[in-house]
Write a protein that holds these residues in place. Structure first.
Motif, PDB file in Angstrom:
ATOM      1  N   LEU A   4       0.843  -1.183   0.000  1.00 24.39           N
ATOM      2  CA  LEU A   4       0.000   0.000   0.000  1.00 24.39           C
ATOM      3  C   LEU A   4       0.887   1.245   0.000  1.00 24.39           C
ATOM      4  O   LEU A   4       1.258   1.772   1.041  1.00 24.39           O
ATOM      5  CB  LEU A   4      -0.934  -0.003   1.209  1.00 24.39           C
ATOM      6  N   VAL A   5       1.267   1.670  -1.198  1.00 23.15           N
ATOM      7  CA  VAL A   5       2.043   2.893  -1.395  1.00 23.15           C
ATOM      8  C   VAL A   5       1.372   3.708  -2.486  1.00 23.15           C
ATOM      9  O   VAL A   5       0.728   3.171  -3.373  1.00 23.15           O
ATOM     10  CB  VAL A   5       3.514   2.614  -1.790  1.00 23.15           C
ATOM     11  N   ARG A   6       1.522   5.031  -2.403  1.00 26.70           N
ATOM     12  CA  ARG A   6       0.945   5.901  -3.415  1.00 26.70           C
ATOM     13  C   ARG A   6       1.820   5.846  -4.661  1.00 26.70           C
ATOM     14  O   ARG A   6       3.018   6.100  -4.592  1.00 26.70           O
ATOM     15  CB  ARG A   6       0.846   7.337  -2.884  1.00 26.70           C
ATOM     16  N   PRO A   7       1.263   5.481  -5.813  1.00 26.07           N
ATOM     17  CA  PRO A   7       2.072   5.341  -7.031  1.00 26.07           C
ATOM     18  C   PRO A   7       2.572   6.687  -7.538  1.00 26.07           C
ATOM     19  O   PRO A   7       1.972   7.730  -7.283  1.00 26.07           O
ATOM     20  CB  PRO A   7       1.104   4.707  -8.033  1.00 26.07           C
ATOM     21  N   SER A   8       3.680   6.640  -8.258  1.00 31.07           N
ATOM     22  CA  SER A   8       4.236   7.883  -8.795  1.00 31.07           C
ATOM     23  C   SER A   8       3.535   8.304 -10.082  1.00 31.07           C
ATOM     24  O   SER A   8       3.573   9.473 -10.442  1.00 31.07           O
ATOM     25  CB  SER A   8       5.738   7.720  -9.047  1.00 31.07           C
ATOM     26  N   ASN A   9       2.873   7.381 -10.761  1.00 26.41           N
ATOM     27  CA  ASN A   9       2.113   7.741 -11.966  1.00 26.41           C
ATOM     28  C   ASN A   9       0.676   7.241 -11.798  1.00 26.41           C
ATOM     29  O   ASN A   9       0.418   6.310 -11.071  1.00 26.41           O
ATOM     30  CB  ASN A   9       2.743   7.156 -13.227  1.00 26.41           C
ATOM     31  N   GLY A  10      -0.244   7.932 -12.458  1.00 25.02           N
ATOM     32  CA  GLY A  10      -1.647   7.557 -12.379  1.00 25.02           C
ATOM     33  C   GLY A  10      -2.390   8.195 -11.230  1.00 25.02           C
ATOM     34  O   GLY A  10      -3.538   7.862 -10.976  1.00 25.02           O
ATOM     35  N   ARG A  11      -1.752   9.120 -10.535  1.00 26.40           N
ATOM     36  CA  ARG A  11      -2.442   9.779  -9.434  1.00 26.40           C
ATOM     37  C   ARG A  11      -3.110  11.047  -9.915  1.00 26.40           C
ATOM     38  O   ARG A  11      -2.651  11.680 -10.848  1.00 26.40           O
ATOM     39  CB  ARG A  11      -1.524  10.079  -8.249  1.00 26.40           C
ATOM     40  N   MET A  12      -4.226  11.384  -9.272  1.00 19.78           N
ATOM     41  CA  MET A  12      -4.954  12.607  -9.641  1.00 19.78           C
ATOM     42  C   MET A  12      -4.631  13.710  -8.637  1.00 19.78           C
ATOM     43  O   MET A  12      -4.144  14.752  -9.011  1.00 19.78           O
ATOM     44  CB  MET A  12      -6.461  12.363  -9.665  1.00 19.78           C
ATOM     45  N   ILE A  13      -4.896  13.488  -7.377  1.00 20.67           N
ATOM     46  CA  ILE A  13      -4.600  14.504  -6.364  1.00 20.67           C
ATOM     47  C   ILE A  13      -3.444  14.011  -5.498  1.00 20.67           C
ATOM     48  O   ILE A  13      -2.352  14.534  -5.575  1.00 20.67           O
ATOM     49  CB  ILE A  13      -5.843  14.824  -5.512  1.00 20.67           C
ATOM     50  N   GLY A  14      -3.694  13.031  -4.685  1.00 20.22           N
ATOM     51  CA  GLY A  14      -2.659  12.549  -3.783  1.00 20.22           C
ATOM     52  C   GLY A  14      -2.221  11.127  -4.059  1.00 20.22           C
ATOM     53  O   GLY A  14      -1.235  10.659  -3.514  1.00 20.22           O
ATOM     54  N   GLY A  15      -2.974  10.414  -4.884  1.00 21.71           N
ATOM     55  CA  GLY A  15      -2.627   9.036  -5.197  1.00 21.71           C
ATOM     56  C   GLY A  15      -3.241   8.018  -4.261  1.00 21.71           C
ATOM     57  O   GLY A  15      -2.926   6.831  -4.354  1.00 21.71           O
ATOM     58  N   VAL A  16      -4.106   8.454  -3.357  1.00 23.79           N
ATOM     59  CA  VAL A  16      -4.699   7.526  -2.399  1.00 23.79           C
ATOM     60  C   VAL A  16      -5.627   6.536  -3.097  1.00 23.79           C
ATOM     61  O   VAL A  16      -5.545   5.327  -2.855  1.00 23.79           O
ATOM     62  CB  VAL A  16      -5.445   8.298  -1.285  1.00 23.79           C
ATOM     63  N   CYS A  17      -6.488   7.026  -3.969  1.00 23.70           N
ATOM     64  CA  CYS A  17      -7.408   6.127  -4.683  1.00 23.70           C
ATOM     65  C   CYS A  17      -6.644   5.174  -5.600  1.00 23.70           C
ATOM     66  O   CYS A  17      -6.993   3.995  -5.712  1.00 23.70           O
ATOM     67  CB  CYS A  17      -8.429   6.931  -5.480  1.00 23.70           C
ATOM     68  N   THR A  26      -8.234  -3.410  -8.658  1.00 22.84           N
ATOM     69  CA  THR A  26      -9.363  -2.844  -9.373  1.00 22.84           C
ATOM     70  C   THR A  26      -8.896  -1.578 -10.079  1.00 22.84           C
ATOM     71  O   THR A  26      -7.752  -1.182  -9.935  1.00 22.84           O
ATOM     72  CB  THR A  26     -10.549  -2.571  -8.420  1.00 22.84           C
ATOM     73  N   SER A  27      -9.778  -0.944 -10.819  1.00 26.03           N
ATOM     74  CA  SER A  27      -9.360   0.258 -11.533  1.00 26.03           C
ATOM     75  C   SER A  27      -9.425   1.471 -10.604  1.00 26.03           C
ATOM     76  O   SER A  27     -10.270   1.552  -9.709  1.00 26.03           O
ATOM     77  CB  SER A  27     -10.232   0.491 -12.763  1.00 26.03           C
ATOM     78  N   ALA A  28      -8.547   2.411 -10.854  1.00 27.05           N
ATOM     79  CA  ALA A  28      -8.518   3.629 -10.052  1.00 27.05           C
ATOM     80  C   ALA A  28      -9.787   4.439 -10.262  1.00 27.05           C
ATOM     81  O   ALA A  28     -10.275   5.090  -9.331  1.00 27.05           O
ATOM     82  CB  ALA A  28      -7.282   4.458 -10.395  1.00 27.05           C
ATOM     83  N   SER A  29     -10.338   4.404 -11.457  1.00 28.73           N
ATOM     84  CA  SER A  29     -11.583   5.126 -11.723  1.00 28.73           C
ATOM     85  C   SER A  29     -12.725   4.613 -10.857  1.00 28.73           C
ATOM     86  O   SER A  29     -13.536   5.393 -10.349  1.00 28.73           O
ATOM     87  CB  SER A  29     -11.969   4.996 -13.196  1.00 28.73           C
ATOM     88  N   THR A  30     -12.791   3.324 -10.666  1.00 26.17           N
ATOM     89  CA  THR A  30     -13.829   2.731  -9.828  1.00 26.17           C
ATOM     90  C   THR A  30     -13.697   3.211  -8.388  1.00 26.17           C
ATOM     91  O   THR A  30     -14.683   3.597  -7.762  1.00 26.17           O
ATOM     92  CB  THR A  30     -13.746   1.193  -9.873  1.00 26.17           C
ATOM     93  N   VAL A  31     -12.482   3.211  -7.872  1.00 26.01           N
ATOM     94  CA  VAL A  31     -12.265   3.655  -6.495  1.00 26.01           C
ATOM     95  C   VAL A  31     -12.587   5.140  -6.363  1.00 26.01           C
ATOM     96  O   VAL A  31     -13.179   5.569  -5.367  1.00 26.01           O
ATOM     97  CB  VAL A  31     -10.820   3.352  -6.048  1.00 26.01           C
ATOM     98  N   ARG A  32     -12.233   5.923  -7.368  1.00 30.38           N
ATOM     99  CA  ARG A  32     -12.531   7.361  -7.327  1.00 30.38           C
ATOM    100  C   ARG A  32     -14.036   7.621  -7.325  1.00 30.38           C
ATOM    101  O   ARG A  32     -14.512   8.478  -6.585  1.00 30.38           O
ATOM    102  CB  ARG A  32     -11.870   8.061  -8.512  1.00 30.38           C
TER     103      ARG A  32
END
Length: 66
Positions: A4-17, A26-32
């Protein structure tokens, strides 16, 4: 399972989602979308997001630590 680390790419604000999506495969869009919908309910969702943003290490920092 992925760490559980925030990725360096694919983040929108902080990378939590993106981190949660990677962790639970799962997809990041789904979590968002789930996060945004949960903000309509009463509760500390935004506070939890900020807390996770502060506590989860960034992928960049974990790479250099090794």
């Amino acid at each position: 399972m992925a760490a559980l680390v925030r990725p360096s790419n694919g983040r929108m604000i902080g990378g939590v989602c993106a981190a949660l999506a990677r962790r639970y495969n799962t997809s990041a869009s789904t979590v968002r979308v789930i996060f945004l919908l949960s903000c309509l309910l009463p509760g500390p969702q935004i506070l939890l997001y900020v807390l996770l943003w502060a506590l989860l290490p960034s992928e960049d920092k974990t790479r250099t630590a090794w």
